[in-house]
Scaffold this motif. Structure first.
Motif, PDB file in Angstrom:
ATOM      1  N   ILE A   1       0.828  -1.202   0.000  1.00 50.99           N
ATOM      2  CA  ILE A   1       0.000   0.000   0.000  1.00 50.99           C
ATOM      3  C   ILE A   1       0.865   1.256   0.000  1.00 50.99           C
ATOM      4  O   ILE A   1       0.620   2.199  -0.773  1.00 50.99           O
ATOM      5  CB  ILE A   1      -0.962  -0.016   1.210  1.00 50.99           C
ATOM      6  CG1 ILE A   1      -1.996  -1.141   1.036  1.00 50.99           C
ATOM      7  CG2 ILE A   1      -1.671   1.336   1.358  1.00 50.99           C
ATOM      8  CD1 ILE A   1      -2.934  -1.310   2.211  1.00 50.99           C
ATOM      9  N   ASN A   2       1.891   1.282   0.826  1.00 48.89           N
ATOM     10  CA  ASN A   2       2.727   2.479   0.900  1.00 48.89           C
ATOM     11  C   ASN A   2       3.535   2.699  -0.373  1.00 48.89           C
ATOM     12  O   ASN A   2       3.681   3.844  -0.841  1.00 48.89           O
ATOM     13  CB  ASN A   2       3.653   2.400   2.116  1.00 48.89           C
ATOM     14  CG  ASN A   2       2.909   2.628   3.415  1.00 48.89           C
ATOM     15  OD1 ASN A   2       1.876   3.302   3.442  1.00 48.89           O
ATOM     16  ND2 ASN A   2       3.415   2.065   4.503  1.00 48.89           N
TER      17      ASN A   2
ATOM     18  N   ARG B   1       1.178   3.977  -2.934  1.00 54.14           N
ATOM     19  CA  ARG B   1       0.840   5.387  -2.678  1.00 54.14           C
ATOM     20  C   ARG B   1       1.909   6.310  -3.257  1.00 54.14           C
ATOM     21  O   ARG B   1       1.604   7.297  -3.934  1.00 54.14           O
ATOM     22  CB  ARG B   1       0.698   5.638  -1.185  1.00 54.14           C
ATOM     23  CG  ARG B   1       0.454   7.104  -0.841  1.00 54.14           C
ATOM     24  CD  ARG B   1       0.649   7.377   0.635  1.00 54.14           C
ATOM     25  NE  ARG B   1       1.971   7.013   1.100  1.00 54.14           N
ATOM     26  CZ  ARG B   1       3.071   7.731   0.869  1.00 54.14           C
ATOM     27  NH1 ARG B   1       3.014   8.843   0.151  1.00 54.14           N
ATOM     28  NH2 ARG B   1       4.237   7.329   1.343  1.00 54.14           N
TER      29      ARG B   1
ATOM     30  N   GLU C   1       1.161   8.810  -6.300  1.00 56.72           N
ATOM     31  CA  GLU C   1       1.251  10.242  -5.996  1.00 56.72           C
ATOM     32  C   GLU C   1       2.210  10.939  -6.957  1.00 56.72           C
ATOM     33  O   GLU C   1       1.922  12.039  -7.454  1.00 56.72           O
ATOM     34  CB  GLU C   1       1.719  10.427  -4.552  1.00 56.72           C
ATOM     35  CG  GLU C   1       1.636  11.853  -4.054  1.00 56.72           C
ATOM     36  CD  GLU C   1       1.936  11.970  -2.574  1.00 56.72           C
ATOM     37  OE1 GLU C   1       2.159  13.126  -2.127  1.00 56.72           O
ATOM     38  OE2 GLU C   1       1.960  10.941  -1.867  1.00 56.72           O
TER      39      GLU C   1
ATOM     40  N   ALA D   1      -5.612   0.435  -2.928  1.00 56.92           N
ATOM     41  CA  ALA D   1      -5.666   1.113  -1.630  1.00 56.92           C
ATOM     42  C   ALA D   1      -4.574   2.174  -1.540  1.00 56.92           C
ATOM     43  O   ALA D   1      -4.790   3.259  -0.973  1.00 56.92           O
ATOM     44  CB  ALA D   1      -5.523   0.098  -0.505  1.00 56.92           C
ATOM     45  N   GLY D   2      -3.408   1.885  -2.112  1.00 58.81           N
ATOM     46  CA  GLY D   2      -2.348   2.892  -2.165  1.00 58.81           C
ATOM     47  C   GLY D   2      -2.741   4.073  -3.016  1.00 58.81           C
ATOM     48  O   GLY D   2      -2.429   5.232  -2.689  1.00 58.81           O
TER      49      GLY D   2
ATOM     50  N   TYR E   1      -5.755   5.175  -3.411  1.00 66.40           N
ATOM     51  CA  TYR E   1      -6.692   5.948  -2.586  1.00 66.40           C
ATOM     52  C   TYR E   1      -5.932   6.933  -1.694  1.00 66.40           C
ATOM     53  O   TYR E   1      -6.295   8.105  -1.563  1.00 66.40           O
ATOM     54  CB  TYR E   1      -7.510   5.009  -1.692  1.00 66.40           C
ATOM     55  CG  TYR E   1      -8.797   4.478  -2.272  1.00 66.40           C
ATOM     56  CD1 TYR E   1      -8.828   3.910  -3.539  1.00 66.40           C
ATOM     57  CD2 TYR E   1      -9.976   4.533  -1.545  1.00 66.40           C
ATOM     58  CE1 TYR E   1     -10.002   3.403  -4.059  1.00 66.40           C
ATOM     59  CE2 TYR E   1     -11.162   4.034  -2.055  1.00 66.40           C
ATOM     60  CZ  TYR E   1     -11.176   3.459  -3.320  1.00 66.40           C
ATOM     61  OH  TYR E   1     -12.343   2.964  -3.825  1.00 66.40           O
ATOM     62  N   LYS E   2      -4.878   6.446  -1.059  1.00 63.57           N
ATOM     63  CA  LYS E   2      -4.113   7.301  -0.151  1.00 63.57           C
ATOM     64  C   LYS E   2      -3.438   8.438  -0.920  1.00 63.57           C
ATOM     65  O   LYS E   2      -3.377   9.588  -0.442  1.00 63.57           O
ATOM     66  CB  LYS E   2      -3.076   6.474   0.598  1.00 63.57           C
ATOM     67  CG  LYS E   2      -3.672   5.420   1.526  1.00 63.57           C
ATOM     68  CD  LYS E   2      -2.624   4.737   2.377  1.00 63.57           C
ATOM     69  CE  LYS E   2      -2.156   5.652   3.494  1.00 63.57           C
ATOM     70  NZ  LYS E   2      -1.303   4.917   4.477  1.00 63.57           N
TER      71      LYS E   2
ATOM     72  N   ARG F   1      -6.064  11.139  -1.776  1.00 60.55           N
ATOM     73  CA  ARG F   1      -6.419  11.979  -0.626  1.00 60.55           C
ATOM     74  C   ARG F   1      -5.305  12.968  -0.284  1.00 60.55           C
ATOM     75  O   ARG F   1      -5.562  14.109   0.077  1.00 60.55           O
ATOM     76  CB  ARG F   1      -6.760  11.094   0.574  1.00 60.55           C
ATOM     77  CG  ARG F   1      -8.110  10.403   0.420  1.00 60.55           C
ATOM     78  CD  ARG F   1      -8.590   9.747   1.718  1.00 60.55           C
ATOM     79  NE  ARG F   1      -9.964   9.309   1.574  1.00 60.55           N
ATOM     80  CZ  ARG F   1     -10.346   8.135   1.082  1.00 60.55           C
ATOM     81  NH1 ARG F   1      -9.428   7.287   0.672  1.00 60.55           N
ATOM     82  NH2 ARG F   1     -11.626   7.821   0.985  1.00 60.55           N
ATOM     83  N   ARG F   2      -4.055  12.537  -0.415  1.00 64.00           N
ATOM     84  CA  ARG F   2      -2.941  13.438  -0.148  1.00 64.00           C
ATOM     85  C   ARG F   2      -2.934  14.605  -1.134  1.00 64.00           C
ATOM     86  O   ARG F   2      -2.486  15.710  -0.791  1.00 64.00           O
ATOM     87  CB  ARG F   2      -1.615  12.691  -0.231  1.00 64.00           C
ATOM     88  CG  ARG F   2      -1.351  11.775   0.962  1.00 64.00           C
ATOM     89  CD  ARG F   2       0.101  11.393   1.006  1.00 64.00           C
ATOM     90  NE  ARG F   2       0.418  10.645   2.222  1.00 64.00           N
ATOM     91  CZ  ARG F   2       1.614  10.607   2.771  1.00 64.00           C
ATOM     92  NH1 ARG F   2       2.619  11.281   2.225  1.00 64.00           N
ATOM     93  NH2 ARG F   2       1.833   9.909   3.865  1.00 64.00           N
TER      94      ARG F   2
ATOM     95  N   ILE G   1     -12.505  -0.171   2.270  1.00 64.12           N
ATOM     96  CA  ILE G   1     -12.145   1.204   1.961  1.00 64.12           C
ATOM     97  C   ILE G   1     -13.372   1.963   1.475  1.00 64.12           C
ATOM     98  O   ILE G   1     -14.380   1.371   1.095  1.00 64.12           O
ATOM     99  CB  ILE G   1     -11.014   1.258   0.915  1.00 64.12           C
ATOM    100  CG1 ILE G   1     -11.385   0.467  -0.340  1.00 64.12           C
ATOM    101  CG2 ILE G   1      -9.726   0.717   1.500  1.00 64.12           C
ATOM    102  CD1 ILE G   1     -10.304   0.469  -1.414  1.00 64.12           C
TER     103      ILE G   1
END
Length: 352
Positions: free
Chosen positions: A239-240, A243, A247, A269-270, A272-273, A276-277, A300
């Motif tokens: 996930i990280n 992300r 990003e 899921a990454g 998604y993060k 949002r960021r 989620i």
């Protein structure tokens, strides 16, 4: 006959006071016959070789002593352990747990057991869990994502069924695949139908045939539609890591993608993060799709549009294919169907 009865009594006392289970030698002593005769009778090969009376005496002695054959030793002598090795990547999602459940279910119906061997680097058992895989196993079912482990355990020298593997280039006697190509078609057609034309492919950074198929099919489908663009970035299934990759891609100069196609629900899921960021709303500013339909997909918010893969059926078909190989039959042909599950993470793009 009195001598035989006395022998049985001595054998019963020996077993009762000893620390080990009764052996065929105990049965032979109790029945007053040779161990060879015991083997013939209890293996149901006595007819024409020992008398009916002797056979019954052996059976009676075995019942009285509570003797049970050592099936493990017998199977090893015969060269069969009725044990299958399932080689998968690290059990970081429930998908491969489902594969194991399905394989074990079919195996149990046929008197087989399944040993699980996760093969990630630095996680799980030692590189060689068996001194000699050939003598400990009857066959192997392996995911192409964990194919490197086969050499370490010499599993590629056993009857082998490959999961998620190129049928034309597989080392296995059979391959079992999910219809990933159709899954990507369903995702692409869904997003195109909503009006999306700028795509980001968040691809799994794993050298595996199944991920190559996803990338190829997505590029081919979009290549047939004028006015579409496709940017591909890769990330480990984390996930990280996903992300970070998403990003970076979404922050790049130029028109931003309106849809992200992810190779895996954890990658989604990454994404998604990352959204949002960056202050992006899903699905208003960005549609996201996954692949697997893990429990994560409904945990989620909004719930994830993804391709449902039947992991247990995948495991069942893998075990059925291996049984067919062991029995000299042709395994069932055809890929396992998959299904697009549309949820709240996809919508028409807000910008043209």
């Amino acid at each position: 006959m009195c001598a035989v009865h006395e022998s049985r009594r001595r054998s019963r006392r020996t077993v009762a006071h000893g620390s080990t289970r009764p052996t065929s030698r105990d049965v032979a002593q109790a029945a007053g016959v040779s161990q060879a005769a015991v083997s013939l009778v209890l293996g149901d090969k006595w007819r024409g070789r020992v008398s009916e009376t002797t056979a019954e005496r052996v059976r009676q002695a075995a019942r009285e002593l509570g003797y049970r054959p050592n099936l493990a030793a017998r199977n090893l002598r015969l060269g069969h352990t009725r044990t299958v090795l399932l080689v998968v990547p690290a059990l970081t999602t429930e998908f491969f747990a489902g594969v194991y459940t399905g394989a074990a279910r079919i195996a149990a119906q046929h008197g087989f057991g399944v040993v699980l061997y996760p093969s990630p680097e630095g996680i799980g058992p030692a590189r060689d869990p068996f001194a000699s895989a050939q003598t400990a196993l009857d066959g192997v079912i392996a995911s192409s994502m964990a194919a490197d482990a086969l050499t370490a355990i010499r599993g590629d020298q056993l009857p082998l069924v490959m999961l998620d593997s190129d049928p034309a280039g597989s080392h296995g006697a059979a391959t079992v695949n999910l219809d990933i190509t159709d899954g990507i078609r369903q995702v692409t057609d869904h997003l195109l139908g909503l009006g999306h034309r700028r795509f980001l492919h968040l691809a799994a950074d794993i050298a595996s045939w199944t991920f190559e198929v996803r990338a190829h099919e997505l590029a081919a489908r979009l290549g047939d539609i004028p006015g579409t663009s496709l940017l591909t970035v890769r990330a480990p299934i984390s996930i990280n890591e996903a992300r970070t990759a998403a990003e970076t891609a979404l922050s790049a100069p130029g028109p931003r993608p309106t849809a992200i196609v992810c190779d895996d629900d954890k990658l989604a899921a990454g994404a998604y993060k990352a959204a949002r960021r960056l202050g992006l709303r899903i699905p208003d500013d960005l549609s996201v799709t996954g692949l697997d339909d893990l429990a994560l997909a409904t945990a989620i918010d909004p719930e994830l549009t993804t391709v449902r893969l039947d992991a247990e059926l995948f495991g069942e078909r893998g075990m059925q294919a291996l049984l067919a190989v062991l029995e000299g039959r042709e395994p069932k042909a055809g890929d396992i169907p998959v299904e697009l599950v549309v949820r709240g993470s996809t919508a028409p793009p807000s910008t043209p």
